[in-house]
Scaffold this motif. Structure first.
Motif: not given
Length: 407
Positions: A316-330
């Protein structure tokens, strides 16, 4: 007919409607007991049903043997044992089995196991040199005396087939969907994310119900089941097949009887359609996963990851870091069962995840003190309603309205 009789018949009042036993829950023959796994949930269910939690003490001796003492009479009564799975799964299972067998030998009418999180539910497939532990657990529960199982969001719905007794697999998705609609600001700007292709069906179900977009993270590094080269690694010898491979075409064709002319002689075209491997038994090609990629647009949007269980949070942490890199705001993570083993609270607190929402099928009060991002949804009302319907012999279909195979 005489008028006197007509008058008398006309004055007869219709009989009063007898109140059915189904109108209200008859709690005189319900006994709710629980082990040490989640006493708070058992108390909340009993309180919602308006009955007192039965007297049952479960403790361990100095040699770690489990002792069960039921103080109330259970003869001829319907027993509901509330026992969920936690980090101490083996003790939870033994407590459940001993409590069920104690009620069985005390002449209980029915024994229903209320297991919000079924332990060993992830071991429901055959692994190399292993076994299907969920099948073994189901056999043990049936043998102990359980006559019915109430659980929630099984890891695989096919686990219900392991049991020889009825299993009601309740869904927590209505509670999680309601939380998204009421507690996530501007949820219309959200996208439902599946952290791996295996969760895509569940994520798609959420996306369709909320009329939101869907994104799938592909290429997650999983544990492989590839055979290791050890003392038991023994490929078949190729020399044993050297004499057979040349005659593979003839072996595939039926032999003609003696002193008879074959009606369908093998032609060159038949021989061309029969193939054989060149050397020995072919191996499976090793899977090579691509780097983590996101299929879908999450830029400037709220990413909501959904799953059935949060235990080891590294994925989950790895997926969240990738989502953040792709511009997810929350970034939100929603799941039914929050096991949160090891140092999961610390990893979640240091991750880019903004909020983790789980139900109270598993106790996690200590983890909430370690991580302020964890929030809990109470599902005791769903369990209480399921118990009421089973006891009153009412239909359970209301609790499964609009449930599809993907849920």
């Amino acid at each position: 007919m005489p008028a006197k009789i007509l008058t008398r018949l006309g004055s007869v009042r219709p009989p009063k409607r007898c109140r059915s036993d189904m109108d209200n829950t008859s709690t005189s023959d319900i006994v709710i007991i629980n082990g040490n796994s989640h006493p708070d949930l058992a108390n909340m269910v009993a309180e919602r049903m308006g009955i007192k939690n039965g007297g049952c003490s479960v403790f361990h001796k100095s040699n770690r043997e489990t002792i069960v003492e039921i103080s109330d009479s259970v003869r001829g009564k319907d027993i509901y044992i509330i026992q969920t799975g936690t980090k101490d799964a083996n003790n939870n299972i033994m407590e459940l089995l001993i409590m069920a067998y104690a009620c069985k030998t005390s002449s209980a009418r029915s024994i229903v196991g209320v297991i919000p999180y079924l332990p060993y539910s992830k071991q429901c497939k055959m692994r190399k040199r292993g076994c299907i532990v969920s099948k073994l657990l189901a056999k043990m529960m049936c043998t102990s005396g359980l006559t019915h199982i109430i659980t929630m969001d099984l890891h695989q719905k096919e686990i219900q087939g392991f049991f020889d007794i009825p299993v009601d697999n309740l869904r927590a998705s209505p509670f999680l969907l309601q939380y998204i609609q009421e507690s996530i600001p501007d949820y219309r700007n959200s996208v439902i994310v599946a952290r791996n292709p295996g969760v895509a069906k569940k994520a798609n179900s959420y996306a369709e119900r909320l009329r939101l977009g869907l994104a799938v993270i592909h290429g997650e590094q999983k544990e492989t089941d590839a055979d290791e080269v050890d003392g038991r690694y023994s490929p078949p010898p190729t020399s044993a097949y050297s004499n057979l491979l040349g005659n593979s075409v003839e072996m595939c064709l039926p032999a003609a009887p003696r002193n008879s002319t074959p009606q369908h002689a093998p032609t060159s075209s038949n021989r061309q359609r029969t193939t054989s491997v060149s050397v020995g038994v072919p191996e499976h090609i090793v899977k090579v996963k691509p780097p983590l990629t996101i299929v879908g647009d999450v830029s400037g949007r709220i990413a909501i990851m959904v799953d059935d269980l949060i235990d080891d949070v590294q994925a989950f942490v790895a997926a969240a870091e990738m989502l953040k890199e792709h511009g997810a705001c929350k970034i939100y993570v929603l799941a039914t069962h929050g096991l949160l083993s090891s140092d999961a609270p610390r990893q979640l607190d240091e991750s880019p995840i903004d909020e983790i929402v789980v139900t109270n099928t598993i106790p996690h009060e200590i983890q909430k003190l370690q991580c302020h991002k964890i929030k809990t949804i109470d599902i005791s009302i769903l369990i209480a309603e399921a118990i009421r319907r089973i006891h009153n012999k009412e239909s359970m279909s209301y609790l499964f309205r609009n449930v599809t195979l993907e849920d």
